[in-house]
Design a protein around this motif. Structure first.
Motif, short mmCIF file in Angstrom:
data_model
loop_
_atom_site.label_atom_id
_atom_site.label_comp_id
_atom_site.label_asym_id
_atom_site.label_seq_id
_atom_site.Cartn_x
_atom_site.Cartn_y
_atom_site.Cartn_z
N GLU A 47 2.54 24.36 -2.99
CA GLU A 47 3.87 24.07 -2.74
C GLU A 47 4.91 23.62 -3.70
OE1 GLU A 47 5.08 25.38 -0.17
OE2 GLU A 47 3.32 26.18 0.68
N TRP A 77 -3.85 33.09 4.17
CA TRP A 77 -4.81 32.10 4.38
C TRP A 77 -4.67 31.51 5.83
CZ3 TRP A 77 -9.11 30.19 3.02
CH2 TRP A 77 -9.49 28.75 3.40
N ASP A 78 -3.35 31.29 6.30
CA ASP A 78 -3.44 31.01 7.83
C ASP A 78 -4.01 32.28 8.63
OD1 ASP A 78 -2.21 28.74 7.09
OD2 ASP A 78 -0.28 29.41 7.42
N PHE A 113 -4.10 25.15 -0.88
CA PHE A 113 -3.03 26.00 -0.66
C PHE A 113 -1.96 25.04 -0.68
CE2 PHE A 113 -6.45 29.07 0.17
CZ PHE A 113 -5.94 30.20 -0.53
N ALA A 114 -2.20 23.84 0.29
CA ALA A 114 -1.01 22.90 0.20
C ALA A 114 -0.51 22.55 -0.90
CB ALA A 114 -1.68 21.78 0.86
N ASP A 147 -7.86 24.19 2.96
CA ASP A 147 -6.30 24.05 3.15
C ASP A 147 -5.55 23.22 2.05
OD1 ASP A 147 -6.26 25.07 5.49
OD2 ASP A 147 -6.88 23.31 6.78
N ARG A 161 -0.06 31.55 1.53
CA ARG A 161 0.31 31.14 2.54
C ARG A 161 -0.35 31.67 3.79
NH1 ARG A 161 5.40 29.74 2.86
NH2 ARG A 161 5.11 28.38 1.33
#
Length: 403
Positions: free
Chosen positions: A15, A386-387, A11-12, A8, A383
């Motif tokens: 941004e 990944w979610d 991937f955050a 997480d 994103r």
């Protein structure tokens, strides 16, 4: 997904690559080097996006076919007897032998191993000595088919049977390049090469206006300086984006004269003829468009740090009728080859640098506007994937209280 970088927090961190260009930073080096990230990227991008595989001229007649490969998947593209362009796996559904190699014209595809035979639409029509095999149904053993869409004479395929159409998301690009009428352009040449760098390194180089006046300084390129680069806005839902690079004179062309020597695409306006247009449709297609020639680049990822590329040349209708056409094209391509060699050298060394412990997330110049648009295209898909892949959060199981 168990890779140490696929988290997480990783991937955050992406941004920050989607901010306004003045505040944005480059993607982490691992996005270009890590094998686990490449496996993730196959699902995030290549399994669901429209992928360019070639031109309709390559399958002009019924029975014409060519083969290609992307993310390790061998494909055959063919025109069937009804005139429909088909895209199929070229893997025989018996013992996984490839049923087609190269390009040509055929009545069907015969697996050379055991002579299972497939029609041009992929149906299994012959399977010798299978009469004693229980419950064998030929209809269940067709070559797996991909969705196909034709845009501006380019053949796109999609592994995702539920994928939305491509063309409605390319209206901005299509309007910008409409005067080239690429569906009517003539294919002049194609070559294929293999390269030891990540596909995004190549795609970013194709997009980049910043390096033009630095890496390519000199008479073969200095008529389209970096400071005349313009990057039209691209919406989040768009499947492509643009770079216009103003020229110092009308009808610029990559040859020693700096001016067009082949026939101009007949519908071009004065505005079209005073710039070079770069159109990008990730993850596979880039166009470099001068008034007398269009070079297209089809990028085909096949590993975290390897890729193949098909390079093609399109010219205006009738251009090849000129007795001196081959000599004029050679003059352009010799000049282009010198520019491309500079790009290839940079791509190779960028990949080396990305593996270094000292590789950082850099900052952008305003002349790298297309990189910001590319990042926004990528990160939105990363994103979403990944979610989807990590699944719902599992509830925390609390230990029972004592007593």
């Amino acid at each position: 997904m168990t890779s140490p970088i696929l988290t997480d927090s990783f991937f955050a961190s992406l941004e920050s690559s989607t901010l306004n260009l003045a505040d944005s930073e480059t993607l982490p080096p691992e996005c270009y080097t890590d094998a686990d990230f490449y496996e993730f990227e196959k699902e995030a991008l290549f399994n669901h996006e429209w992928l360019c595989v070639g031109r309709v001229e390559q399958v002009a007649n019924p029975g014409d076919y060519f083969t290609t490969k992307i993310i390790g998947e061998p494909l055959v593209i063919a025109k069937d007897r009804a005139g429909e362009i088909r895209a199929m796996s070229s893997v025989c559904q018996h013992r996984a032998m490839l049923v087609a190699e190269g390009a040509g014209n055929t009545r069907g595809f015969v697996c050379p191993y055991h002579h299972w035979t497939y029609d041009l639409d992929g149906r299994l029509v012959g399977a010798p000595a299978m009469d004693k095999t229980c419950n064998f149904d030929r209809k269940k053993f067709s070559l797996p088919a991909l969705k196909v869409e034709i845009w501006q004479g380019f053949i796109f395929v999609n592994f995702d049977a539920e994928a939305a159409p491509l063309a409605p998301r390319l209206t901005v690009v299509e309007e910008a390049i409409a005067n080239y009428d690429l569906a009517s352009a003539e294919l002049a040449d194609t070559i294929t090469g293999s390269f030891a760098w990540n596909w995004k390194v190549m795609f970013e180089n194709n997009n980049d206006g910043y390096h033009a006046s630095k890496l390519h300084q000199g008479p073969l390129h200095d008529f389209i300086p970096s400071n005349l680069a313009v990057f039209p806005d691209a919406a989040a839902e768009d499947a492509g984006f643009l770079r216009f690079n103003g020229a110092l004179h009308k009808d610029p062309s990559f040859n020693p004269t700096q001016k067009a020597i082949l026939p101009i695409f007949p519908k071009l306006t004065d505005e079209d003829r005073t710039r070079v247009t770069f159109a990008n449709m990730p993850p596979t297609l880039s166009l470099v468009m001068t008034p007398d020639l269009v070079i297209y680049l089809i990028l085909r990822a096949d590993g975290a740090e390897t890729m193949e590329q098909d390079t093609g040349v399109l010219v205006a209708p009738g251009a090849k009728k000129d007795p001196a056409f081959s000599h004029k094209l050679e003059a352009i391509m010799n000049s282009a080859a010198k520019i491309i060699a500079q790009d290839m050298h940079v791509d190779e060394l960028v990949q080396v640098g990305l593996r270094s412990r000292f590789a950082v997330r850099g900052r952008y110049s305003w002349q790298e506007g297309a990189q910001g648009q590319f990042n926004q295209w990528l990160v939105a898909r990363y994103r979403k994937a990944w979610d989807r892949l990590k699944g719902p959060k599992k509830p925390v199981k609390l230990a029972a209280a004592n007593g």
